[in-house]
Motif scaffolding. Structure first.
Motif, PDB file in Angstrom:
ATOM      1  N   GLY A  45       0.791  -1.218   0.000  1.00  0.00           N
ATOM      2  CA  GLY A  45       0.000   0.000   0.000  1.00  0.00           C
ATOM      3  C   GLY A  45       0.827   1.273   0.000  1.00  0.00           C
ATOM      4  N   LEU A  46       2.158   1.148   0.185  1.00  0.00           N
ATOM      5  CA  LEU A  46       2.997   2.348   0.207  1.00  0.00           C
ATOM      6  C   LEU A  46       3.556   2.703  -1.170  1.00  0.00           C
ATOM      7  CD1 LEU A  46       4.944   1.808   3.557  1.00  0.00           C
ATOM      8  CD2 LEU A  46       3.033   3.360   3.109  1.00  0.00           C
ATOM      9  N   GLY A  47       3.475   1.774  -2.111  1.00  0.00           N
ATOM     10  CA  GLY A  47       3.923   2.051  -3.473  1.00  0.00           C
ATOM     11  C   GLY A  47       5.373   2.492  -3.510  1.00  0.00           C
ATOM     12  N   ASP A  48       5.638   3.544  -4.327  1.00  0.00           N
ATOM     13  CA  ASP A  48       7.021   4.007  -4.458  1.00  0.00           C
ATOM     14  C   ASP A  48       7.434   4.941  -3.325  1.00  0.00           C
ATOM     15  OD1 ASP A  48       5.608   6.295  -5.055  1.00  0.00           O
ATOM     16  OD2 ASP A  48       6.486   6.587  -7.048  1.00  0.00           O
ATOM     17  N   ARG A  49       6.563   5.146  -2.339  1.00  0.00           N
ATOM     18  CA  ARG A  49       6.938   5.977  -1.191  1.00  0.00           C
ATOM     19  C   ARG A  49       7.905   5.247  -0.259  1.00  0.00           C
ATOM     20  NH1 ARG A  49       3.633  10.085  -0.016  1.00  0.00           N
ATOM     21  NH2 ARG A  49       5.491  10.851   1.086  1.00  0.00           N
ATOM     22  N   LEU A  50       7.948   3.890  -0.337  1.00  0.00           N
ATOM     23  CA  LEU A  50       8.926   3.100   0.395  1.00  0.00           C
ATOM     24  C   LEU A  50       9.694   2.252  -0.607  1.00  0.00           C
ATOM     25  CD1 LEU A  50      10.191   1.962   3.034  1.00  0.00           C
ATOM     26  CD2 LEU A  50       8.425   0.192   2.971  1.00  0.00           C
ATOM     27  N   VAL A  51      11.002   2.462  -0.664  1.00  0.00           N
ATOM     28  CA  VAL A  51      11.861   1.759  -1.619  1.00  0.00           C
ATOM     29  C   VAL A  51      12.677   0.711  -0.882  1.00  0.00           C
ATOM     30  CG1 VAL A  51      13.751   2.008  -3.264  1.00  0.00           C
ATOM     31  CG2 VAL A  51      12.006   3.797  -3.092  1.00  0.00           C
ATOM     32  N   LEU A  52      12.658  -0.524  -1.394  1.00  0.00           N
ATOM     33  CA  LEU A  52      13.515  -1.587  -0.873  1.00  0.00           C
ATOM     34  C   LEU A  52      14.736  -1.638  -1.783  1.00  0.00           C
ATOM     35  CD1 LEU A  52      10.805  -4.324  -0.149  1.00  0.00           C
ATOM     36  CD2 LEU A  52      11.596  -2.460   1.319  1.00  0.00           C
ATOM     37  N   ALA A  53      15.820  -0.993  -1.368  1.00  0.00           N
ATOM     38  CA  ALA A  53      16.983  -0.802  -2.236  1.00  0.00           C
ATOM     39  C   ALA A  53      17.897  -2.011  -2.287  1.00  0.00           C
ATOM     40  CB  ALA A  53      17.771   0.424  -1.768  1.00  0.00           C
ATOM     41  N   GLY A  54      17.741  -2.956  -1.361  1.00  0.00           N
ATOM     42  CA  GLY A  54      18.606  -4.131  -1.355  1.00  0.00           C
ATOM     43  C   GLY A  54      19.998  -3.816  -0.828  1.00  0.00           C
ATOM     44  N   GLU A  55      20.865  -4.820  -0.937  1.00  0.00           N
ATOM     45  CA  GLU A  55      22.243  -4.671  -0.456  1.00  0.00           C
ATOM     46  C   GLU A  55      23.024  -3.758  -1.387  1.00  0.00           C
ATOM     47  OE1 GLU A  55      25.715  -7.618   1.303  1.00  0.00           O
ATOM     48  OE2 GLU A  55      24.409  -8.339  -0.306  1.00  0.00           O
ATOM     49  N   GLN A  56      23.823  -2.875  -0.828  1.00  0.00           N
ATOM     50  CA  GLN A  56      24.610  -1.914  -1.604  1.00  0.00           C
ATOM     51  C   GLN A  56      26.087  -2.057  -1.241  1.00  0.00           C
ATOM     52  OE1 GLN A  56      23.200   0.279  -3.913  1.00  0.00           O
ATOM     53  NE2 GLN A  56      21.264  -0.785  -3.492  1.00  0.00           N
ATOM     54  N   SER A  57      26.932  -2.336  -2.231  1.00  0.00           N
ATOM     55  CA  SER A  57      28.362  -2.493  -1.953  1.00  0.00           C
ATOM     56  C   SER A  57      29.033  -1.152  -1.688  1.00  0.00           C
ATOM     57  CB  SER A  57      29.058  -3.197  -3.125  1.00  0.00           C
ATOM     58  OG  SER A  57      28.884  -2.463  -4.331  1.00  0.00           O
ATOM     59  N   VAL A  58      28.483  -0.075  -2.237  1.00  0.00           N
ATOM     60  CA  VAL A  58      29.002   1.274  -1.985  1.00  0.00           C
ATOM     61  C   VAL A  58      27.914   2.024  -1.217  1.00  0.00           C
ATOM     62  CG1 VAL A  58      29.900   3.401  -2.991  1.00  0.00           C
ATOM     63  CG2 VAL A  58      30.380   1.205  -4.094  1.00  0.00           C
ATOM     64  N   ILE A  59      28.180   2.307   0.044  1.00  0.00           N
ATOM     65  CA  ILE A  59      27.120   2.832   0.913  1.00  0.00           C
ATOM     66  C   ILE A  59      27.173   4.345   1.074  1.00  0.00           C
ATOM     67  CG2 ILE A  59      28.388   2.655   3.108  1.00  0.00           C
ATOM     68  CD1 ILE A  59      24.699   1.613   2.435  1.00  0.00           C
ATOM     69  N   GLN A  60      28.320   4.968   0.775  1.00  0.00           N
ATOM     70  CA  GLN A  60      28.462   6.403   1.038  1.00  0.00           C
ATOM     71  C   GLN A  60      27.385   7.256   0.373  1.00  0.00           C
ATOM     72  OE1 GLN A  60      30.884   4.231   0.295  1.00  0.00           O
ATOM     73  NE2 GLN A  60      32.932   5.089   0.644  1.00  0.00           N
ATOM     74  N   PRO A  61      26.999   7.008  -0.890  1.00  0.00           N
ATOM     75  CA  PRO A  61      25.970   7.860  -1.507  1.00  0.00           C
ATOM     76  C   PRO A  61      24.638   7.836  -0.774  1.00  0.00           C
ATOM     77  CG  PRO A  61      27.140   6.598  -3.181  1.00  0.00           C
ATOM     78  CD  PRO A  61      27.559   6.046  -1.859  1.00  0.00           C
ATOM     79  N   TRP A  62      24.337   6.740  -0.097  1.00  0.00           N
ATOM     80  CA  TRP A  62      23.069   6.659   0.629  1.00  0.00           C
ATOM     81  C   TRP A  62      23.110   7.514   1.887  1.00  0.00           C
ATOM     82  CZ3 TRP A  62      18.963   4.399  -1.627  1.00  0.00           C
ATOM     83  CH2 TRP A  62      19.240   3.617  -2.746  1.00  0.00           C
ATOM     84  N   TYR A  63      24.226   7.454   2.605  1.00  0.00           N
ATOM     85  CA  TYR A  63      24.367   8.330   3.767  1.00  0.00           C
ATOM     86  C   TYR A  63      24.328   9.798   3.357  1.00  0.00           C
ATOM     87  CZ  TYR A  63      26.035   4.357   6.625  1.00  0.00           C
ATOM     88  OH  TYR A  63      26.156   3.176   7.324  1.00  0.00           O
ATOM     89  N   GLN A  64      24.935  10.115   2.231  1.00  0.00           N
ATOM     90  CA  GLN A  64      24.991  11.512   1.802  1.00  0.00           C
ATOM     91  C   GLN A  64      23.657  12.000   1.263  1.00  0.00           C
ATOM     92  OE1 GLN A  64      28.408  11.701  -0.876  1.00  0.00           O
ATOM     93  NE2 GLN A  64      29.714  12.268   0.839  1.00  0.00           N
TER      94      GLN A  64
END
Length: 341
Positions: free
Chosen positions: A217-236
């Motif tokens: 019911g949340l559609g694209d308002r909640l994204v399941l991004a999965g495992e990320q080998s490079v994490i810095q862009p997400w923190y930023q």
């Protein structure tokens, strides 16, 4: 500095015998280059980034027969291998770091007694282990984890829509609290259309189905991004980093997010009182308190500049107190005392 194979300082080896890239992997990648500045330190195993100095089994087996070696294990299987290596090298010293505050099994405690030195990440971990240990908390590479020049632009580059991001980073499972996060954020997303929620982390099949059922019911308002080998862009990119875990030994996520300028909203775990000042460098709620988490998120999503201000305070605190050099020096001191014995 002499880093020849016969260096009198001895060789330090950090193994990684796990089938996935984990927080422990990231910890070793962070601390090993800093350790190597003053003492030869190598990695062995899998999933490390290519730039990390490694050693192969042939060289290692040769060197343990003729020089001092510290084998610094982070898991039971790695400590078991170290115990075998000690049969071949009289000067092999075993260090074992306990990364979780969960009560150890009898087997883990038995193994830990066989190490020459036990390292606990916090006083809570040391208390649970109930064995003599040296407390050495994690630091991070502040060159890798730092605020972006423009957080709005960093969020846009993630391509998730909206203007602001709020999310959880880390392995997805029930005791990590992602279910509480979804429950807390669900009624807020319709009220704040500029915000997107995201879960970044590996989910096994059972957890994937569980999270997907919760997020219906949340559609694209909640994204399941999965495992990320490079994490810095997400923190930023994220403005708010939520850490709803019920128990941790010492999570790198808090420190990495703070150093990257995120506003951290975390469950109140014992060791965090020395890291986060509530209301200035982050916010606390009690573990499992969905209502308390929701109230904090509601306030910050309503006042995004407050989140930015707290994130800036957190980054300044991390720059002053959380550099990897503090952890590396404590470990070097420990290694040298063992090699002299």
């Amino acid at each position: 500095m002499d880093k020849s194979p016969e260096s009198s300082q001895g060789l330090v080896v950090h193994p990684h015998f796990h089938r996935r890239y984990t927080g422990i992997t990231r910890h070793v990648e962070n601390v090993l280059p800093e350790l190597a500045r003053e003492q030869e330190t190598r990695a062995i195993g899998s999933h490390f980034r290519a730039s990390l100095p490694e050693i192969d089994w042939g060289e290692l087996l040769g060197r343990i027969r003729r020089e001092p070696v510290v084998w610094h294990a982070h898991r039971n299987n790695e400590l078991l291998v170290g115990m075998v290596l000690r049969l071949f090298g009289r000067k092999v010293r075993l260090v074992f770091t306990r990364h979780t505050a969960k009560p150890p099994s009898a087997f883990t405690r038995w193994l830990a007694r066989r190490a020459d030195s036990l390292v606990s990440l916090t006083s809570e971990v040391a208390e649970v282990m109930a064995l003599p240990s040296t407390i050495v908390s994690h630091g991070i590479d502040l060159g890798r984890f730092q605020p972006p020049e423009d957080r709005d632009d960093a969020w846009r580059k993630l391509g998730l829509g909206g203007r602001y991001g709020v999310g959880v980073v880390g392995r997805i499972r029930k005791d990590k609290g992602q279910g509480d996060f979804i429950e807390a954020i669900r009624p807020l997303l319709p009220t704040y259309p500029e915000w997107r929620a995201v879960l970044v982390g590996l989910a096994k099949e059972a957890e994937q189905q569980w999270v997907e059922s919760l997020s219906q019911g949340l559609g694209d308002r909640l994204v399941l991004a999965g495992e990320q080998s490079v994490i810095q862009p997400w923190y930023q990119g994220l403005s708010i980093l939520v850490h709803p875990s019920y128990v941790e030994g010492y999570s790198l996520v808090h420190v990495e997010a703070m150093a990257s300028g995120c506003c951290v909203v975390a469950s109140r775990l014992k060791y965090l009182d020395t890291l986060i000042e509530h209301g200035r460098t982050g916010f606390f709620f009690e573990p499992g308190d969905v209502k308390g988490m929701r109230e904090l998120l509601d306030m910050l999503m309503r006042e995004p500049e407050r989140a930015r201000e707290v994130g800036r305070n957190a980054a300044e605190h991390a720059r002053r107190h959380c550099g990897i050099e503090h952890e590396a020096q404590a470990l070097r001191d420990l290694y040298r005392s063992l090699l002299r014995s």
